[in-house]
Design a protein around this motif. Structure first.
Motif, PDB file in Angstrom:
ATOM      1  N   LEU A 185       3.085   2.493  19.147  1.00  0.00           N
ATOM      2  CA  LEU A 185       3.536   1.439  18.087  1.00  0.00           C
ATOM      3  C   LEU A 185       4.314   2.331  16.914  1.00  0.00           C
ATOM      4  N   ARG A 186       5.166   1.670  16.197  1.00  0.00           N
ATOM      5  CA  ARG A 186       5.950   2.240  14.975  1.00  0.00           C
ATOM      6  C   ARG A 186       4.811   2.302  13.905  1.00  0.00           C
ATOM      7  N   VAL A 187       4.218   3.464  13.679  1.00  0.00           N
ATOM      8  CA  VAL A 187       3.293   3.501  12.571  1.00  0.00           C
ATOM      9  C   VAL A 187       3.595   4.376  11.417  1.00  0.00           C
ATOM     10  N   VAL A 188       3.491   4.011  10.185  1.00  0.00           N
ATOM     11  CA  VAL A 188       3.792   4.756   9.453  1.00  0.00           C
ATOM     12  C   VAL A 188       2.265   4.996   8.334  1.00  0.00           C
ATOM     13  N   GLU A 189       2.091   6.240   8.105  1.00  0.00           N
ATOM     14  CA  GLU A 189       0.855   6.557   7.299  1.00  0.00           C
ATOM     15  C   GLU A 189       1.074   6.439   5.831  1.00  0.00           C
ATOM     16  N   GLY A 190       0.184   5.416   5.237  1.00  0.00           N
ATOM     17  CA  GLY A 190       0.386   5.119   4.034  1.00  0.00           C
ATOM     18  C   GLY A 190      -0.760   4.053   3.562  1.00  0.00           C
ATOM     19  N   ASP A 191      -0.694   3.904   2.016  1.00  0.00           N
ATOM     20  CA  ASP A 191      -1.664   3.045   1.449  1.00  0.00           C
ATOM     21  C   ASP A 191      -0.833   1.961   0.852  1.00  0.00           C
ATOM     22  N   ALA A 192      -1.025   0.671   1.537  1.00  0.00           N
ATOM     23  CA  ALA A 192      -0.312  -0.656   1.275  1.00  0.00           C
ATOM     24  C   ALA A 192      -0.726  -1.163  -0.115  1.00  0.00           C
ATOM     25  N   THR A 193      -1.865  -0.743  -0.592  1.00  0.00           N
ATOM     26  CA  THR A 193      -2.309  -1.260  -1.877  1.00  0.00           C
ATOM     27  C   THR A 193      -1.215  -0.451  -3.238  1.00  0.00           C
ATOM     28  N   ASP A 194      -0.627   0.395  -2.708  1.00  0.00           N
ATOM     29  CA  ASP A 194       0.178   1.281  -3.570  1.00  0.00           C
ATOM     30  C   ASP A 194       1.734   0.556  -3.226  1.00  0.00           C
ATOM     31  N   MET A 195       2.258   0.010  -4.361  1.00  0.00           N
ATOM     32  CA  MET A 195       3.440  -1.004  -4.154  1.00  0.00           C
ATOM     33  C   MET A 195       4.518   0.190  -3.992  1.00  0.00           C
ATOM     34  N   GLU A 196       4.699   1.385  -4.500  1.00  0.00           N
ATOM     35  CA  GLU A 196       5.505   2.344  -3.964  1.00  0.00           C
ATOM     36  C   GLU A 196       5.739   2.578  -2.358  1.00  0.00           C
ATOM     37  N   THR A 197       4.469   2.617  -1.780  1.00  0.00           N
ATOM     38  CA  THR A 197       4.544   2.846  -0.319  1.00  0.00           C
ATOM     39  C   THR A 197       5.116   1.698   0.276  1.00  0.00           C
ATOM     40  N   LEU A 198       4.883   0.552   0.111  1.00  0.00           N
ATOM     41  CA  LEU A 198       5.644  -0.666   0.393  1.00  0.00           C
ATOM     42  C   LEU A 198       7.177  -0.541   0.148  1.00  0.00           C
ATOM     43  N   GLU A 226     -11.219  -5.502  -2.079  1.00  0.00           N
ATOM     44  CA  GLU A 226     -10.284  -5.107  -2.956  1.00  0.00           C
ATOM     45  C   GLU A 226      -8.780  -4.760  -2.407  1.00  0.00           C
ATOM     46  N   ALA A 227      -8.784  -4.118  -1.119  1.00  0.00           N
ATOM     47  CA  ALA A 227      -7.604  -3.782  -0.581  1.00  0.00           C
ATOM     48  C   ALA A 227      -6.813  -4.861  -0.205  1.00  0.00           C
ATOM     49  N   SER A 228      -7.674  -5.700   0.603  1.00  0.00           N
ATOM     50  CA  SER A 228      -6.929  -7.323   1.217  1.00  0.00           C
ATOM     51  C   SER A 228      -6.571  -7.904   0.031  1.00  0.00           C
TER      52      SER A 228
END
Length: 219
Positions: free
Chosen positions: A50-63, A83-85
């Motif tokens: 899959l096309r996977v990006v390592e990152g934390d989606a709870t951080d708006m900057e990552t998105l 919390e993450a959800s």
């Protein structure tokens, strides 16, 4: 301008069992899928498929860095972390994502996700348990619950309608459900008509009120 459903790229958050199944199935269907996974080992494990990006989606900057605002459909599969959800869902709402599908682990969790702005809330374990319970309880081979008590089931025909056509069995009048398809062994599926003959070994597709379907399947 909105794209056709077939053209819509899908953003998937997390690579748990639920979201991995969604991502791989969408990929098999030819959809453009991007996954964000915070665990580096898990991201690496699936990066060859899959096309996977390592990152934390709870951080708006990552998105923002992965261009999440360009996706019209997003799936939040991190339901085991409340919390993450909620943070990921809130971030996607702030980005104006048109369709947000979020996994919930309880009804309370689901209500919060809807209040935050999730358009669709999925309860994988509850839905699977409900489906299996209906299948175990009678002749049902598969069960799909829609909305407002309406369901569609695949089942073996009750004995009292075997050997009769749909019209002669008067299924709607007697049982309040409708046969929409019939499949004889070794034959292709056919949409049911009044002249469709129902055999003992056939598989039938029936729709209607969930309770009436349950009663029909247990006759």
């Amino acid at each position: 301008m909105a794209h056709n459903v077939e053209e819509q790229a899908v953003l998937v958050i997390g690579l748990g069992r639920f979201s991995t199944a969604i991502a791989t199935t969408l990929d098999d269907l030819g959809r453009d899928v991007l996954v964000i996974e915070r665990n580096p080992d898990t991201a690496q494990k699936w990066s060859h498929l899959l096309r996977v990006v390592e990152g934390d989606a709870t951080d708006m900057e990552t998105l923002e860095q992965v261009g999440a605002s360009d996706f019209e459909v997003a799936v939040v599969g991190v339901g085991n972390s409340l919390e993450a959800s909620m943070l990921v869902t809130a971030n996607l709402v702030d980005l104006g994502t048109p369709q947000i599908w979020a996994k919930a682990i309880s009804r309370a969790h689901g209500r919060i996700l809807r209040r935050i702005g999730a358009h669709h809330v999925i309860y994988p374990e509850f839905d699977a348990g409900t489906r299996v319970a209906h299948m175990v309880s009678g002749r049902m081979l598969d069960y799909i619950e829609m909305e407002d008590g309406f369901s569609i089931v695949k089942m073996r025909p009750p004995r009292e309608i075997q050997g009769f056509t749909v019209a002669k069995s008067r299924i709607r009048e007697r049982f309040g459900v409708r046969i929409i398809g019939v499949k004889a062994p070794g034959q292709p599926f056919e949409y049911a008509t009044d002249d469709s003959l129902i055999g003992a070994e056939d598989t039938i597709i029936v729709s209607g009120d969930s309770q009436l379907l349950e009663e029909f399947a247990n006759r």
